[in-house]
Design a protein around this motif. Structure first.
Motif, PDB file in Angstrom:
ATOM      1  N   ALA A   1      31.272  27.159  66.733  1.00  0.00           N
ATOM      2  CA  ALA A   1      30.147  26.231  66.849  1.00  0.00           C
ATOM      3  C   ALA A   1      29.040  26.595  65.877  1.00  0.00           C
ATOM      4  O   ALA A   1      28.455  25.726  65.212  1.00  0.00           O
ATOM      5  CB  ALA A   1      29.616  26.240  68.283  1.00  0.00           C
ATOM      6  N   ALA A   2      28.745  27.892  65.763  1.00  0.00           N
ATOM      7  CA  ALA A   2      27.688  28.336  64.853  1.00  0.00           C
ATOM      8  C   ALA A   2      28.031  28.015  63.409  1.00  0.00           C
ATOM      9  O   ALA A   2      27.173  27.571  62.632  1.00  0.00           O
ATOM     10  CB  ALA A   2      27.457  29.831  65.024  1.00  0.00           C
ATOM     11  N   ALA A   3      29.274  28.238  63.040  1.00  0.00           N
ATOM     12  CA  ALA A   3      29.690  27.951  61.674  1.00  0.00           C
ATOM     13  C   ALA A   3      29.542  26.467  61.363  1.00  0.00           C
ATOM     14  O   ALA A   3      29.091  26.089  60.263  1.00  0.00           O
ATOM     15  CB  ALA A   3      31.138  28.393  61.470  1.00  0.00           C
ATOM     16  N   GLY A   4      29.901  25.621  62.322  1.00  0.00           N
ATOM     17  CA  GLY A   4      29.772  24.186  62.104  1.00  0.00           C
ATOM     18  C   GLY A   4      28.321  23.739  61.997  1.00  0.00           C
ATOM     19  O   GLY A   4      27.944  22.985  61.088  1.00  0.00           O
ATOM     20  N   VAL A   5      27.485  24.228  62.914  1.00  0.00           N
ATOM     21  CA  VAL A   5      26.079  23.828  62.932  1.00  0.00           C
ATOM     22  C   VAL A   5      25.347  24.322  61.687  1.00  0.00           C
ATOM     23  O   VAL A   5      24.655  23.557  60.999  1.00  0.00           O
ATOM     24  CB  VAL A   5      25.392  24.361  64.205  1.00  0.00           C
ATOM     25  CG1 VAL A   5      23.876  24.173  64.122  1.00  0.00           C
ATOM     26  CG2 VAL A   5      25.944  23.661  65.437  1.00  0.00           C
TER      27      VAL A   5
END
Length: 315
Positions: free
Chosen positions: A194-198
Protein backbone atom coordinates in the motif's frame (compact mmCIF):
# COMPACT_ATOMS: atom_id res chain seq x y z
CA UNK A 1 -28.88 -6.75 19.55
CA UNK A 2 -28.22 -7.84 15.96
CA UNK A 3 -30.26 -4.90 14.63
CA UNK A 4 -28.44 -2.47 16.93
CA UNK A 5 -25.05 -3.63 15.72
CA UNK A 6 -26.15 -3.52 12.09
CA UNK A 7 -27.34 0.06 12.62
CA UNK A 8 -23.96 0.90 14.15
CA UNK A 9 -22.12 -0.59 11.18
CA UNK A 10 -24.27 1.20 8.61
CA UNK A 11 -24.00 4.55 10.39
CA UNK A 12 -20.22 4.24 10.55
CA UNK A 13 -20.03 3.35 6.85
CA UNK A 14 -22.25 6.29 5.91
CA UNK A 15 -20.24 8.74 7.97
CA UNK A 16 -16.97 7.40 6.55
CA UNK A 17 -18.24 7.71 2.96
CA UNK A 18 -19.05 11.40 3.43
CA UNK A 19 -15.72 11.96 5.20
CA UNK A 20 -13.80 10.31 2.38
CA UNK A 21 -15.55 12.33 -0.31
CA UNK A 22 -14.80 15.63 1.42
CA UNK A 23 -11.23 14.65 2.26
CA UNK A 24 -10.39 13.51 -1.27
CA UNK A 25 -11.65 16.85 -2.55
CA UNK A 26 -9.64 18.79 0.04
CA UNK A 27 -6.41 16.87 -0.54
CA UNK A 28 -6.40 15.90 -4.22
CA UNK A 29 -7.84 18.96 -5.96
CA UNK A 30 -4.92 21.42 -6.11
CA UNK A 31 -7.10 24.53 -6.24
CA UNK A 32 -9.12 23.44 -3.22
CA UNK A 33 -6.09 22.22 -1.28
CA UNK A 34 -4.38 25.58 -1.76
CA UNK A 35 -7.10 27.30 0.31
CA UNK A 36 -7.61 24.53 2.87
CA UNK A 37 -6.81 25.44 6.49
CA UNK A 38 -5.43 21.93 7.07
CA UNK A 39 -3.27 21.67 3.94
CA UNK A 40 0.02 21.41 5.86
CA UNK A 41 1.41 19.55 8.86
CA UNK A 42 0.75 18.95 11.66
CA UNK A 43 -2.82 18.60 10.40
CA UNK A 44 -2.10 16.95 7.05
CA UNK A 45 -0.30 13.90 8.49
CA UNK A 46 -3.48 12.66 10.14
CA UNK A 47 -5.77 13.70 7.29
CA UNK A 48 -3.61 12.00 4.66
CA UNK A 49 -3.38 8.81 6.68
CA UNK A 50 -7.14 8.66 7.09
CA UNK A 51 -7.81 9.16 3.40
CA UNK A 52 -5.68 6.06 2.72
CA UNK A 53 -6.86 3.93 5.65
CA UNK A 54 -10.62 4.52 5.47
CA UNK A 55 -11.39 2.90 2.06
CA UNK A 56 -9.92 -0.59 2.74
CA UNK A 57 -11.45 -0.75 6.21
CA UNK A 58 -14.84 0.36 4.89
CA UNK A 59 -14.65 -2.17 2.05
CA UNK A 60 -13.95 -5.14 4.32
CA UNK A 61 -16.73 -4.06 6.69
CA UNK A 62 -19.21 -3.74 3.83
CA UNK A 63 -18.09 -7.08 2.37
CA UNK A 64 -18.76 -8.83 5.65
CA UNK A 65 -22.37 -7.75 5.49
CA UNK A 66 -22.72 -10.20 2.59
CA UNK A 67 -22.41 -13.07 5.09
CA UNK A 68 -24.16 -11.32 7.98
CA UNK A 69 -26.60 -14.20 8.50
CA UNK A 70 -24.08 -17.04 8.10
CA UNK A 71 -23.17 -19.31 11.05
CA UNK A 72 -21.14 -17.56 13.72
CA UNK A 73 -23.48 -14.59 13.92
CA UNK A 74 -22.67 -13.35 17.47
CA UNK A 75 -18.93 -13.25 16.78
CA UNK A 76 -19.48 -11.57 13.44
CA UNK A 77 -21.78 -8.93 14.93
CA UNK A 78 -19.36 -8.06 17.73
CA UNK A 79 -16.31 -7.99 15.48
CA UNK A 80 -17.97 -5.92 12.76
CA UNK A 81 -19.34 -3.43 15.28
CA UNK A 82 -15.83 -3.08 16.73
CA UNK A 83 -14.45 -2.51 13.24
CA UNK A 84 -17.13 0.13 12.76
CA UNK A 85 -15.92 1.78 15.94
CA UNK A 86 -12.36 1.74 14.61
CA UNK A 87 -13.58 3.25 11.34
CA UNK A 88 -15.33 6.04 13.23
CA UNK A 89 -12.17 6.65 15.25
CA UNK A 90 -10.02 6.83 12.12
CA UNK A 91 -12.32 9.49 10.69
CA UNK A 92 -12.72 11.29 14.01
CA UNK A 93 -9.03 11.95 14.70
CA UNK A 94 -8.39 14.01 11.55
CA UNK A 95 -11.61 15.92 12.18
CA UNK A 96 -10.11 17.09 15.48
CA UNK A 97 -7.00 18.34 13.69
CA UNK A 98 -9.04 19.95 10.93
CA UNK A 99 -11.07 21.89 13.49
CA UNK A 100 -7.81 22.87 15.17
CA UNK A 101 -6.59 24.34 11.88
CA UNK A 102 -9.81 26.29 11.53
CA UNK A 103 -9.69 27.56 15.11
CA UNK A 104 -6.13 28.88 14.80
CA UNK A 105 -6.87 30.39 11.38
CA UNK A 106 -4.19 28.45 9.53
CA UNK A 107 -3.55 29.98 6.08
CA UNK A 108 -6.29 32.55 6.69
CA UNK A 109 -4.77 34.89 4.11
CA UNK A 110 -5.82 32.58 1.26
CA UNK A 111 -9.29 31.61 2.51
CA UNK A 112 -12.07 32.05 -0.04
CA UNK A 113 -15.42 30.55 -0.96
CA UNK A 114 -13.94 27.07 -1.25
CA UNK A 115 -12.63 27.40 2.29
CA UNK A 116 -16.12 28.23 3.52
CA UNK A 117 -17.47 25.19 1.68
CA UNK A 118 -14.78 22.98 3.25
CA UNK A 119 -15.60 24.22 6.74
CA UNK A 120 -19.31 23.69 6.13
CA UNK A 121 -18.56 20.17 4.93
CA UNK A 122 -16.38 19.65 7.99
CA UNK A 123 -19.31 20.61 10.21
CA UNK A 124 -21.59 18.12 8.46
CA UNK A 125 -19.06 15.30 8.66
CA UNK A 126 -18.43 16.06 12.33
CA UNK A 127 -22.13 15.77 13.15
CA UNK A 128 -22.34 12.48 11.25
CA UNK A 129 -19.23 11.14 12.99
CA UNK A 130 -20.54 12.08 16.43
CA UNK A 131 -23.87 10.43 15.65
CA UNK A 132 -22.16 7.29 14.37
CA UNK A 133 -19.90 7.21 17.39
CA UNK A 134 -22.90 7.41 19.70
CA UNK A 135 -24.68 4.58 17.92
CA UNK A 136 -21.56 2.42 17.95
CA UNK A 137 -21.02 3.11 21.64
CA UNK A 138 -24.56 2.10 22.56
CA UNK A 139 -24.18 -1.18 20.64
CA UNK A 140 -20.87 -2.16 22.25
CA UNK A 141 -20.34 -5.60 23.79
CA UNK A 142 -18.47 -6.38 27.02
CA UNK A 143 -14.70 -6.29 26.61
CA UNK A 144 -14.41 -9.90 27.70
CA UNK A 145 -16.57 -11.02 24.77
CA UNK A 146 -13.53 -11.09 22.45
CA UNK A 147 -11.90 -13.88 24.43
CA UNK A 148 -14.66 -16.27 23.39
CA UNK A 149 -14.61 -15.63 19.65
CA UNK A 150 -14.61 -18.79 17.54
CA UNK A 151 -14.74 -17.14 14.11
CA UNK A 152 -12.74 -14.50 12.28
CA UNK A 153 -13.06 -12.42 9.12
CA UNK A 154 -10.67 -14.67 7.24
CA UNK A 155 -13.14 -17.51 7.62
CA UNK A 156 -15.80 -15.33 6.04
CA UNK A 157 -13.45 -14.50 3.16
CA UNK A 158 -13.10 -18.23 2.55
CA UNK A 159 -16.88 -18.59 2.74
CA UNK A 160 -17.39 -15.87 0.14
CA UNK A 161 -14.65 -17.29 -2.07
CA UNK A 162 -16.25 -20.72 -1.97
CA UNK A 163 -19.21 -19.22 -3.82
CA UNK A 164 -16.98 -18.06 -6.69
CA UNK A 165 -15.53 -20.87 -8.81
CA UNK A 166 -12.73 -18.66 -10.15
CA UNK A 167 -11.16 -18.04 -6.73
CA UNK A 168 -12.42 -21.05 -4.79
CA UNK A 169 -9.18 -23.01 -4.97
CA UNK A 170 -7.18 -20.02 -3.67
CA UNK A 171 -9.12 -19.86 -0.42
CA UNK A 172 -9.03 -23.47 0.75
CA UNK A 173 -8.42 -24.57 4.35
CA UNK A 174 -4.68 -24.83 3.77
CA UNK A 175 -4.41 -21.25 2.55
CA UNK A 176 -6.56 -19.99 5.42
CA UNK A 177 -4.45 -21.74 8.04
CA UNK A 178 -1.20 -20.57 6.44
CA UNK A 179 -2.48 -16.99 6.51
CA UNK A 180 -3.38 -17.28 10.18
CA UNK A 181 0.07 -18.62 11.05
CA UNK A 182 1.76 -15.83 9.09
CA UNK A 183 -0.68 -13.00 9.84
CA UNK A 184 2.03 -10.58 10.94
CA UNK A 185 3.94 -11.11 7.71
CA UNK A 186 0.75 -10.71 5.70
CA UNK A 187 0.03 -7.39 7.43
CA UNK A 188 3.59 -6.22 6.81
CA UNK A 189 3.51 -7.16 3.12
CA UNK A 190 0.12 -5.52 2.59
CA UNK A 191 1.31 -2.36 4.35
CA UNK A 192 4.46 -2.15 2.25
CA UNK A 193 2.49 -2.72 -0.94
CA UNK A 194 0.00 0.00 0.00
CA UNK A 195 2.81 2.41 0.88
CA UNK A 196 4.60 1.77 -2.38
CA UNK A 197 1.42 2.45 -4.34
CA UNK A 198 0.49 5.61 -2.44
CA UNK A 199 3.96 7.14 -2.39
CA UNK A 200 4.71 6.02 -5.93
CA UNK A 201 1.66 7.90 -7.17
CA UNK A 202 2.55 10.94 -5.05
CA UNK A 203 6.15 10.94 -6.25
CA UNK A 204 5.02 10.89 -9.88
CA UNK A 205 2.34 13.50 -9.32
CA UNK A 206 4.60 15.92 -7.44
CA UNK A 207 7.79 15.21 -9.36
CA UNK A 208 9.85 13.76 -6.51
CA UNK A 209 13.29 12.58 -7.58
CA UNK A 210 15.17 12.29 -4.27
CA UNK A 211 15.39 8.57 -3.38
CA UNK A 212 15.96 9.42 0.27
CA UNK A 213 12.72 11.42 0.41
CA UNK A 214 10.79 8.68 -1.37
CA UNK A 215 12.23 6.00 0.90
CA UNK A 216 11.39 8.05 3.98
CA UNK A 217 7.81 8.59 2.82
CA UNK A 218 7.36 4.88 2.08
CA UNK A 219 8.70 4.08 5.55
CA UNK A 220 6.26 6.45 7.27
CA UNK A 221 3.24 5.14 5.37
CA UNK A 222 4.22 1.46 5.60
CA UNK A 223 4.86 1.55 9.35
CA UNK A 224 1.67 3.52 9.93
CA UNK A 225 -0.39 1.06 7.94
CA UNK A 226 1.25 -1.88 9.71
CA UNK A 227 0.42 -0.41 13.11
CA UNK A 228 -3.12 0.24 11.88
CA UNK A 229 -3.46 -3.41 10.80
CA UNK A 230 -2.17 -4.75 14.10
CA UNK A 231 -4.34 -2.48 16.26
CA UNK A 232 -7.54 -2.98 14.30
CA UNK A 233 -6.92 -6.73 14.15
CA UNK A 234 -6.59 -6.76 17.93
CA UNK A 235 -9.85 -4.85 18.26
CA UNK A 236 -11.93 -6.58 15.59
CA UNK A 237 -10.37 -10.02 15.05
CA UNK A 238 -9.77 -9.89 11.31
CA UNK A 239 -7.34 -12.81 11.45
CA UNK A 240 -7.18 -15.14 14.45
CA UNK A 241 -3.45 -15.32 15.16
CA UNK A 242 -1.83 -18.16 17.10
CA UNK A 243 -0.11 -17.43 20.40
CA UNK A 244 3.09 -15.47 19.84
CA UNK A 245 6.46 -16.04 21.42
CA UNK A 246 7.78 -13.52 23.90
CA UNK A 247 10.38 -12.12 21.44
CA UNK A 248 7.69 -11.70 18.78
CA UNK A 249 5.44 -9.93 21.27
CA UNK A 250 8.24 -7.57 22.31
CA UNK A 251 9.16 -6.85 18.69
CA UNK A 252 5.58 -6.05 17.77
CA UNK A 253 5.08 -3.70 20.73
CA UNK A 254 8.38 -1.99 19.92
CA UNK A 255 7.36 -1.40 16.32
CA UNK A 256 4.06 0.09 17.46
CA UNK A 257 5.81 2.44 19.88
CA UNK A 258 8.37 3.48 17.28
CA UNK A 259 5.63 4.11 14.72
CA UNK A 260 3.70 6.33 17.14
CA UNK A 261 6.77 8.47 17.73
CA UNK A 262 7.67 8.51 14.02
CA UNK A 263 4.21 9.81 13.10
CA UNK A 264 4.19 12.37 15.91
CA UNK A 265 7.64 13.66 14.94
CA UNK A 266 6.59 13.84 11.30
CA UNK A 267 3.54 15.90 12.22
CA UNK A 268 5.28 18.28 14.60
CA UNK A 269 8.80 18.33 13.15
CA UNK A 270 8.82 22.01 12.25
CA UNK A 271 7.70 23.39 15.65
CA UNK A 272 10.13 21.07 17.45
CA UNK A 273 13.04 21.87 15.15
CA UNK A 274 12.26 25.57 15.45
CA UNK A 275 12.52 25.30 19.21
CA UNK A 276 15.89 23.57 18.87
CA UNK A 277 17.46 25.59 16.05
CA UNK A 278 15.31 28.65 15.48
CA UNK A 279 13.95 27.50 12.11
CA UNK A 280 11.90 24.74 10.43
CA UNK A 281 13.27 21.59 8.82
CA UNK A 282 14.56 22.51 5.36
CA UNK A 283 16.58 19.48 4.19
CA UNK A 284 15.70 15.85 3.60
CA UNK A 285 18.62 14.43 5.65
CA UNK A 286 17.51 16.45 8.68
CA UNK A 287 13.92 15.35 8.13
CA UNK A 288 14.92 11.69 8.02
CA UNK A 289 17.33 11.92 10.94
CA UNK A 290 14.86 13.72 13.17
CA UNK A 291 11.78 11.60 12.49
CA UNK A 292 13.21 8.15 11.83
CA UNK A 293 15.86 8.61 14.49
CA UNK A 294 13.23 9.41 17.10
CA UNK A 295 11.14 6.43 16.00
CA UNK A 296 14.08 4.04 16.19
CA UNK A 297 15.03 5.39 19.62
CA UNK A 298 11.49 4.89 20.91
CA UNK A 299 11.37 1.39 19.44
CA UNK A 300 14.69 0.44 20.99
CA UNK A 301 13.75 1.86 24.38
CA UNK A 302 10.43 0.01 24.33
CA UNK A 303 12.16 -3.26 23.43
CA UNK A 304 14.66 -2.81 26.25
CA UNK A 305 11.97 -2.07 28.83
CA UNK A 306 9.77 -5.00 27.77
CA UNK A 307 12.70 -7.42 27.53
CA UNK A 308 13.78 -6.49 31.04
CA UNK A 309 10.42 -7.42 32.51
CA UNK A 310 9.81 -10.88 33.94
CA UNK A 311 8.21 -13.44 31.64
CA UNK A 312 4.51 -12.87 31.29
CA UNK A 313 4.77 -9.16 32.10
CA UNK A 314 5.24 -7.66 28.64
CA UNK A 315 1.90 -5.89 28.97
Amino acid sequence: MRHAKLAAVLSALGSAAVFEALTVLATQDKAVRAVSPWQDDPYDVFVSFAVVAVPPLAVVIAARLLVWHAPGGPDREQQTARAAGALTGVTGLPLVFEWSAVMVGAHRAVWNGWTTALIAGLAVVSVLALAAGGIVWRSRSPRAAASGWQHDWLGDVALLASRLPVVRRWAGPGVVEWTRRHATGVFAAASLLAAAGVIGAQAIGEGWTDPLLIGWAVTVVATSMFAFCILTNTAAGFIARPARTRPAHVAERSVLAGTAVLVAMTAFRDPLWTVLTGGPVTTVPVLVSLTVGAGLAASGLTAAVLAARPNGATG
